[in-house]
Design a protein around this motif. Structure first.
Motif, PDB file in Angstrom:
ATOM      1  N   ARG A  59      13.056  16.621  54.753  1.00  8.06           N
ATOM      2  CA  ARG A  59      13.067  17.438  55.355  1.00  8.06           C
ATOM      3  C   ARG A  59      11.743  18.010  56.751  1.00  8.06           C
ATOM      4  O   ARG A  59      12.156  18.546  57.763  1.00  8.06           O
ATOM      5  N   ASN A  60      11.450  16.903  56.801  1.00  9.79           N
ATOM      6  CA  ASN A  60      10.209  16.397  58.143  1.00  9.79           C
ATOM      7  C   ASN A  60      11.370  16.444  59.478  1.00  9.79           C
ATOM      8  O   ASN A  60      10.660  16.728  60.441  1.00  9.79           O
ATOM      9  N   ASP A  61      11.981  15.640  59.434  1.00  8.38           N
ATOM     10  CA  ASP A  61      12.684  15.563  60.664  1.00  8.38           C
ATOM     11  C   ASP A  61      13.426  16.317  61.065  1.00  8.38           C
ATOM     12  O   ASP A  61      13.404  17.462  62.018  1.00  8.38           O
ATOM     13  N   PHE A  62      14.516  17.322  59.818  1.00  7.16           N
ATOM     14  CA  PHE A  62      14.617  18.791  59.963  1.00  7.16           C
ATOM     15  C   PHE A  62      13.364  19.456  60.638  1.00  7.16           C
ATOM     16  O   PHE A  62      14.083  20.498  61.964  1.00  7.16           O
ATOM     17  N   ILE A  63      12.460  19.764  60.491  1.00 11.24           N
ATOM     18  CA  ILE A  63      11.651  20.786  60.753  1.00 11.24           C
ATOM     19  C   ILE A  63      11.233  19.563  62.443  1.00 11.24           C
ATOM     20  O   ILE A  63      10.789  20.909  63.241  1.00 11.24           O
ATOM     21  N   HIS A  64      10.814  19.132  62.678  1.00  9.74           N
ATOM     22  CA  HIS A  64      10.713  18.007  63.895  1.00  9.74           C
ATOM     23  C   HIS A  64      11.526  18.719  65.256  1.00  9.74           C
ATOM     24  O   HIS A  64      11.673  19.017  66.398  1.00  9.74           O
ATOM     25  N   LYS A  65      12.646  18.747  64.536  1.00  9.35           N
ATOM     26  CA  LYS A  65      14.198  18.679  65.410  1.00  9.35           C
ATOM     27  C   LYS A  65      14.279  19.802  65.121  1.00  9.35           C
ATOM     28  O   LYS A  65      14.610  20.444  67.275  1.00  9.35           O
ATOM     29  N   MET A  66      14.314  20.701  64.799  1.00  7.11           N
ATOM     30  CA  MET A  66      13.956  22.321  65.145  1.00  7.11           C
ATOM     31  C   MET A  66      13.205  22.778  66.113  1.00  7.11           C
ATOM     32  O   MET A  66      13.257  23.237  67.030  1.00  7.11           O
ATOM     33  N   LYS A  67      11.436  22.097  65.753  1.00  6.74           N
ATOM     34  CA  LYS A  67      10.406  22.416  66.870  1.00  6.74           C
ATOM     35  C   LYS A  67      11.081  21.577  68.582  1.00  6.74           C
ATOM     36  O   LYS A  67      10.359  22.315  68.637  1.00  6.74           O
ATOM     37  N   ILE A  68      11.569  20.886  68.079  1.00  7.45           N
ATOM     38  CA  ILE A  68      12.062  20.514  69.691  1.00  7.45           C
ATOM     39  C   ILE A  68      12.773  21.297  70.614  1.00  7.45           C
ATOM     40  O   ILE A  68      13.435  22.420  71.483  1.00  7.45           O
ATOM     41  N   ALA A  69      14.090  22.147  69.423  1.00  7.37           N
ATOM     42  CA  ALA A  69      14.971  23.373  70.191  1.00  7.37           C
ATOM     43  C   ALA A  69      14.209  23.801  70.515  1.00  7.37           C
ATOM     44  O   ALA A  69      14.505  25.120  71.194  1.00  7.37           O
ATOM     45  N   LEU A  70      13.032  24.681  69.812  1.00  5.21           N
ATOM     46  CA  LEU A  70      12.306  25.640  69.431  1.00  5.21           C
ATOM     47  C   LEU A  70      11.451  25.019  70.795  1.00  5.21           C
ATOM     48  O   LEU A  70      11.604  26.326  71.513  1.00  5.21           O
TER      49      LEU A  70
END
Length: 121
Positions: A59-70
């Motif tokens: 979940r942390n990896d998911f959040i991190h990658k979503m933040k980069i896309a944002l």
């Protein structure tokens, strides 16, 4: 973009393609080449980062990658605002792309918030 609400990956890919087509029509000047390259990088990156987020290892990896896309979407938004002021494209076309960019930003903000809440449970 008729399936906009249902398939985020396809929507991001279509957004990236639209950004690329738009950027390829910029003036053949130093500024045109610079902003074209910048817009292509930031406008196509969210689809690629989202693809990584979907197969995140945690979940942390998911959040991190979503933040980069944002971050890339916000950069794209700023670049599009500059292009709008430079009047290199029809105002209606840039406004349409900006609208889609803002909707995508909202989706990512909400998704990240939901993922962070679920992480805390």
């Amino acid at each position: 973009m008729s399936d906009r609400k249902y398939d985020l990956e396809k929507r991001l890919i279509e957004f990236g393609v639209t950004v690329i087509h738009t950027a390829e029509k910029f003036p053949d000047s130093f500024a045109g080449k610079h902003l074209s390259g910048q817009l292509i990088r930031s406008g196509s990156a969210p689809a690629l980062h989202y693809g990584e987020a979907v197969s995140a290892e945690s979940r942390n990896d998911f959040i991190h990658k979503m933040k980069i896309a944002l971050k890339e979407l916000r950069e794209t938004n700023n670049c599009l605002q500059m292009i709008s002021r430079l009047k290199w494209q029809e105002e209606q076309k840039i406004n349409h792309i900006l609208g889609e960019c803002n909707e995508l930003i909202s989706i990512f903000v909400k998704s990240i918030g939901t993922a962070q809440k679920n992480k805390e449970k």
